[in-house]
Write a protein that holds these residues in place. Structure first.
Motif, PDB file in Angstrom:
ATOM      1  N   ARG A 283      16.927  22.666  26.030  1.00 26.64           N
ATOM      2  CA  ARG A 283      18.292  22.272  25.665  1.00 26.64           C
ATOM      3  C   ARG A 283      18.283  21.398  24.409  1.00 26.64           C
ATOM      4  N   ILE A 284      17.340  20.479  24.342  1.00 30.88           N
ATOM      5  CA  ILE A 284      17.258  19.588  23.185  1.00 30.88           C
ATOM      6  C   ILE A 284      16.863  20.371  21.936  1.00 30.88           C
ATOM      7  N   LYS A 285      15.951  21.304  22.082  1.00 37.82           N
ATOM      8  CA  LYS A 285      15.549  22.139  20.945  1.00 37.82           C
ATOM      9  C   LYS A 285      16.707  23.028  20.483  1.00 37.82           C
TER      10      LYS A 285
ATOM     11  N   PHE B  23      19.870  22.306  20.786  1.00 38.94           N
ATOM     12  CA  PHE B  23      20.807  21.423  20.109  1.00 38.94           C
ATOM     13  C   PHE B  23      20.334  21.158  18.686  1.00 38.94           C
ATOM     14  N   ARG B  24      19.039  20.951  18.522  1.00 41.43           N
ATOM     15  CA  ARG B  24      18.468  20.725  17.185  1.00 41.43           C
ATOM     16  C   ARG B  24      18.711  21.935  16.283  1.00 41.43           C
ATOM     17  N   MET B  25      18.524  23.133  16.836  1.00 40.01           N
ATOM     18  CA  MET B  25      18.768  24.346  16.040  1.00 40.01           C
ATOM     19  C   MET B  25      20.227  24.426  15.609  1.00 40.01           C
ATOM     20  N   TRP B  26      21.146  24.117  16.539  1.00 43.19           N
ATOM     21  CA  TRP B  26      22.563  24.125  16.191  1.00 43.19           C
ATOM     22  C   TRP B  26      22.838  23.128  15.063  1.00 43.19           C
ATOM     23  N   TRP B  27      22.320  21.907  15.188  1.00 41.25           N
ATOM     24  CA  TRP B  27      22.543  20.871  14.179  1.00 41.25           C
ATOM     25  C   TRP B  27      21.959  21.299  12.833  1.00 41.25           C
ATOM     26  N   ASP B  28      20.765  21.849  12.845  1.00 40.76           N
ATOM     27  CA  ASP B  28      20.143  22.303  11.601  1.00 40.76           C
ATOM     28  C   ASP B  28      20.976  23.401  10.934  1.00 40.76           C
ATOM     29  N   LEU B  29      21.450  24.352  11.726  1.00 39.12           N
ATOM     30  CA  LEU B  29      22.286  25.426  11.172  1.00 39.12           C
ATOM     31  C   LEU B  29      23.583  24.875  10.598  1.00 39.12           C
TER      32      LEU B  29
ATOM     33  N   HIS C  61      12.575  13.646  18.114  1.00 42.06           N
ATOM     34  CA  HIS C  61      11.186  13.631  18.585  1.00 42.06           C
ATOM     35  C   HIS C  61      11.006  12.652  19.739  1.00 42.06           C
ATOM     36  N   HIS C  62      11.671  11.514  19.675  1.00 38.15           N
ATOM     37  CA  HIS C  62      11.600  10.538  20.770  1.00 38.15           C
ATOM     38  C   HIS C  62      12.156  11.141  22.057  1.00 38.15           C
ATOM     39  N   ARG C  63      13.332  11.767  21.949  1.00 40.57           N
ATOM     40  CA  ARG C  63      13.984  12.340  23.128  1.00 40.57           C
ATOM     41  C   ARG C  63      13.182  13.504  23.688  1.00 40.57           C
ATOM     42  N   LEU C  64      12.593  14.287  22.814  1.00 42.91           N
ATOM     43  CA  LEU C  64      11.794  15.422  23.259  1.00 42.91           C
ATOM     44  C   LEU C  64      10.575  14.968  24.062  1.00 42.91           C
ATOM     45  N   THR C  65       9.954  13.875  23.658  1.00 43.00           N
ATOM     46  CA  THR C  65       8.765  13.381  24.386  1.00 43.00           C
ATOM     47  C   THR C  65       9.127  12.831  25.761  1.00 43.00           C
ATOM     48  N   GLN C  66      10.396  12.536  25.995  1.00 41.32           N
ATOM     49  CA  GLN C  66      10.825  12.021  27.290  1.00 41.32           C
ATOM     50  C   GLN C  66      11.111  13.124  28.312  1.00 41.32           C
ATOM     51  N   CYS C  67      11.139  14.358  27.863  1.00 39.13           N
ATOM     52  CA  CYS C  67      11.477  15.467  28.749  1.00 39.13           C
ATOM     53  C   CYS C  67      10.410  15.650  29.817  1.00 39.13           C
TER      54      CYS C  67
ATOM     55  N   ILE D 256      22.754  12.992  20.185  1.00 35.10           N
ATOM     56  CA  ILE D 256      22.037  14.080  20.867  1.00 35.10           C
ATOM     57  C   ILE D 256      22.510  14.195  22.312  1.00 35.10           C
ATOM     58  N   GLU D 257      22.565  13.075  23.015  1.00 37.71           N
ATOM     59  CA  GLU D 257      22.989  13.103  24.417  1.00 37.71           C
ATOM     60  C   GLU D 257      24.424  13.594  24.559  1.00 37.71           C
ATOM     61  N   ARG D 258      25.320  13.071  23.732  1.00 43.00           N
ATOM     62  CA  ARG D 258      26.720  13.496  23.796  1.00 43.00           C
ATOM     63  C   ARG D 258      26.876  14.929  23.342  1.00 43.00           C
TER      64      ARG D 258
END
Length: 96
Positions: free
Chosen positions: A67-69, A71-77, A53-59, A10-12
């Motif tokens: 940005r994290i959301k 990225f998640r959408m891109w990965w899901d697609l 979910h862990h990374r999102l709670t740290q925002c 996720i970070e990279r």
């Protein structure tokens, strides 16, 4: 397969356009997993979900969470493109 690898991905992935470009160029799950393996980023779908979910709670800022959301959408697609119809609809892809 670890949550730590998924967190690293996720970070990279958020910042590394070359990694995203390589993954976008894959034609299936096997190729995608090969690229991730070459980058020492092997993880399961469950690991990714937990890491997300862990990374999102740290925002601390809304922009960071967005940005994290995104990225998640891109990965899901990307992963859904390997398995059209996985959404359960008869659309032969997730264009729902």
């Amino acid at each position: 397969m670890t949550i730590g690898n998924a967190l690293s991905f996720i970070e990279r992935g958020i910042h590394d356009t070359q990694l995203r470009r390589r993954l976008n160029g894959t034609s299936g799950v096997v190729e995608c997993e090969k690229v991730l393996g070459e980058e020492n980023l092997v993880f399961s779908a469950h690991d990714f979900d937990e890491a997300f979910h862990h990374r999102l709670t740290q925002c601390q800022e809304e922009e960071e969470a967005d940005r994290i959301k995104e990225f998640r959408m891109w990965w899901d697609l990307l992963t859904q493109s390997f398995n059209p119809g996985a959404c359960g609809h008869q659309c032969n892809g997730c264009g729902c």
